[in-house]
Scaffold this active site. Structure first.
Site, PDB file in Angstrom:
ATOM      1  CE1 TYR A  26      -4.249   1.036  -0.315  1.00 15.00           C
ATOM      2  CE2 TYR A  26      -4.402  -1.250   0.357  1.00 15.00           C
ATOM      3  CZ  TYR A  26      -4.968  -0.130  -0.215  1.00 15.00           C
ATOM      4  OH  TYR A  26      -6.238  -0.178  -0.702  1.00 15.00           O
TER       5      TYR A  26
ATOM      6  CD  GLU B  70      -4.799   5.291   1.072  1.00 15.08           C
ATOM      7  OE1 GLU B  70      -4.623   5.783   2.195  1.00 15.08           O
ATOM      8  OE2 GLU B  70      -5.900   4.864   0.678  1.00 15.08           O
TER       9      GLU B  70
ATOM     10  CG  ASP C  66      -8.293  10.640 -23.767  1.00 16.84           C
ATOM     11  OD1 ASP C  66      -7.287   9.900 -23.792  1.00 16.84           O
ATOM     12  OD2 ASP C  66      -9.434  10.231 -23.469  1.00 16.84           O
TER      13      ASP C  66
ATOM     14  CB  THR D  61      -4.666   3.971 -21.899  1.00 17.83           C
ATOM     15  OG1 THR D  61      -4.284   3.944 -23.279  1.00 17.83           O
ATOM     16  CG2 THR D  61      -6.142   4.318 -21.789  1.00 17.83           C
TER      17      THR D  61
ATOM     18  CE  LYS E   4      -7.363   2.314 -24.944  1.00 16.47           C
ATOM     19  NZ  LYS E   4      -8.441   3.307 -25.055  1.00 16.47           N
TER      20      LYS E   4
ATOM     21  NE  ARG F  65      -7.089  -3.212 -19.356  1.00 12.20           N
ATOM     22  CZ  ARG F  65      -7.169  -3.398 -20.656  1.00 12.20           C
ATOM     23  NH1 ARG F  65      -6.436  -4.306 -21.251  1.00 12.20           N
ATOM     24  NH2 ARG F  65      -7.984  -2.677 -21.378  1.00 12.20           N
TER      25      ARG F  65
HETATM   26  C1  LIG Z   1      -9.448   3.707 -24.218  1.00 13.17           C
HETATM   27  C2  LIG Z   1      -9.754   5.136 -24.002  1.00 13.17           C
HETATM   28  C3  LIG Z   1     -10.000   5.650 -22.712  1.00 13.17           C
HETATM   29  C4  LIG Z   1     -10.277   4.796 -21.517  1.00 13.17           C
HETATM   30  O1  LIG Z   1      -9.340   3.977 -21.087  1.00 13.17           O
HETATM   31  P1  LIG Z   1      -9.710   2.783 -20.071  1.00 13.17           P
HETATM   32  O2  LIG Z   1      -8.345   2.368 -19.671  1.00 13.17           O
HETATM   33  O3  LIG Z   1     -10.467   1.784 -20.846  1.00 13.17           O
HETATM   34  O4  LIG Z   1     -10.470   3.375 -18.949  1.00 13.17           O
HETATM   35  C5  LIG Z   1     -10.128   7.013 -22.574  1.00 13.17           C
HETATM   36  N1  LIG Z   1     -10.054   7.819 -23.632  1.00 13.17           N
HETATM   37  C6  LIG Z   1      -9.861   7.365 -24.872  1.00 13.17           C
HETATM   38  C7  LIG Z   1      -9.789   8.323 -26.006  1.00 13.17           C
HETATM   39  C8  LIG Z   1      -9.722   6.004 -25.101  1.00 13.17           C
HETATM   40  O5  LIG Z   1      -9.578   5.549 -26.348  1.00 13.17           O
END
Ligand SMILES: *Cc1c(COP(=O)(O)O)cnc(C)c1O
Length: 427
Positions: free
Chosen positions: A57, A59, A203, A229, A232, A238
């Site tokens: 942990y 925090e 994002d 993220t 990807k 993840r």
């Molecule tokens: C995949 C994605 C997310 C969310 O990611 P998670 O890890 O699935 O919560 C947010 N914004 C965009 C543009 C995404 O493609």
């Protein structure tokens, strides 16, 4: 080494779960994986994710924690932060977000009050749920206004963004997407945000690896906040990541913890550090370029076979194929392809006349295949297989005959055999 009582390897401890994990390994090894949000993390990333750091942990933030025993966790999180800042040229990085969605919610928590107006790309036009779509917390707790793409060329309509920004005076503007095959003009978004006094957040969940690899325009100089993220195109575990200007560092950190989350997932922090380290190597630039080259090559090969591509092609890692002329939906096509060990997802196309659950489009991403080392030479073969399956299914109202399925599956295995999957090996 003596082991604690009953501390057995997974296969001996729980054969049911072990069998399912092994089956997923096999499935990922033997499948042409074209889901645009997926990838293969490296063996090193998987190993860090499976480490003892999951037991701790922590925090708080490095040197400001609520628990003891931080002599490893603190330098580890600092290492991940430093690598993230170096990789993206950012002034501040928070590596604790559990995933992309919480990173986005933390951004809103940091910079907006509940009920404030936010402006983002709508889901049906390729945006993400968390940019203010009505069923998302971001559309429930904030007053969301959404922009789209142009009817004629399906590109983001910056004139509409400017008009909506002038009319609604949002506190924050989102740019970024989950299903848009072109690059983003962050400077143009920044000019609009500046004009109306809005914060600009990018994002880059899908395109982070392309940005890190220098093959997509860089959002960092233009944005107050950049969220992502790590799993990807970036090829990490993840998880989520927030980069921001120094002036927002305190607000962002407080929004992530204690605003939204409890203890960080240290095993994932370790794996993020590994992935950032991998992305800092020169070879990652070659990987990012290869992803885009493969997407273009697959797009060209599909277009030559008569397929309609949304916007006519791609500048990034993904293709959106409009299947209207084939007579089957994206969902039906995705199911037929899945039966034949080719994995993709049905996806709405701009102004889709069909329902979101059974849309007209098929989304294809090249990050995972590129991680296995497939190149533009293999893309003709991939296009041929996709085309054969879709034509077969279209002639049978979506059905796939078992003999045909087995033939294609064997060809898929043969195509993938020379290309070991990172972390998983060869078929
Ligand atoms: C995949 C994605 C997310 C969310 O990611 P998670 O890890 O699935 O919560 C947010 N914004 C965009 C543009 C995404 O493609």
């Amino acid at each position: 080494m003596p082991t604690a009582p009953d501390d057995l390897p997974l296969a001996d401890k729980d054969s049911e779960v072990a069998r399912l994990v092994a089956a997923e390994d096999t499935r990922q090894r033997e499948t042409i994986r074209l889901i645009a949000s997926e990838n293969y993390a490296s063996r090193a990333v998987l190993e860090a994710t499976g480490s003892s750091l999951t037991n701790k942990y922590a925090e708080g933030y490095p040197r400001k924690r609520y628990y003891e025993g931080m002599e490893v966790i603190d330098p580890l999180e600092e290492l991940a932060i430093e690598r993230a800042k170096q990789l993206f040229g950012a002034e501040h990085a928070n590596v604790q977000p559990y995933s992309g969605s919480p990173a986005n919610l933390a951004t809103l928590l940091a910079l907006c009050e509940p009920g404030d107006t936010i402006l983002g790309l709508s889901l049906p036009a390729g945006g993400h749920l968390t940019h203010g779509w009505k069923v998302s917390a971001t559309g429930i707790y904030y007053k969301a206004v959404q922009y789209g793409v142009r009817r004629d060329d399906h590109r983001i309509d910056l004139d509409q963004v400017r008009d909506l920004a002038r009319e609604h005076r949002p506190k924050l503007i989102w740019c970024g997407h989950s299903a848009y095959p072109r690059t983003l003009d962050f400077a143009a978004f920044a000019a609009i945000a500046r004009e109306v006094g809005a914060y600009l957040a990018a994002d880059i969940a899908h395109i982070a690896g392309l940005v890190a690899g220098g093959v997509h325009p860089d959002p960092v100089p233009h944005c107050d906040v950049v969220t992502s993220t790590t799993h990807k195109t970036l090829r990490g575990p993840r998880g989520g990541l927030i980069l921001c200007r120094k002036e927002h560092a305190r607000a962002i950190d407080r929004a992530v913890f204690p605003g939204l989350q409890g203890g960080p997932h240290n095993h994932v922090t370790a794996a993020k550090a590994v992935a950032f380290g991998e992305a800092l190597r020169p070879s990652f630039r070659a990987y990012a370029q290869a992803v885009v080259d493969n997407a273009r090559a697959l797009g060209k090969a599909l277009a030559e076979r008569g397929y309609d591509l949304v916007t006519g092609g791609t500048d990034n890692h993904l293709l959106l194929v409009d299947l209207t002329s084939t007579g089957i939906s994206g969902r039906t096509a995705a199911k037929a392809l899945d039966a034949c060990a080719i994995e993709a997802n049905g996806n709405a196309i701009p102004f889709d006349p069909r329902k979101p659950f059974d849309p007209s489009g098929l989304r294809l991403g090249l990050a995972a295949l590129t991680s296995r080392g497939l190149g533009t030479g293999e893309m003709t073969r991939v296009a041929q297989l996709i085309d054969r399956v879709i034509r077969h299914a279209a002639e049978r109202d979506g059905g796939v005959e078992p003999a045909f399925r087995d033939t294609v599956r064997a060809e898929v295995r043969e195509l993938l055999a020379p290309f070991p999957a990172p972390g998983l090996g060869t078929p």
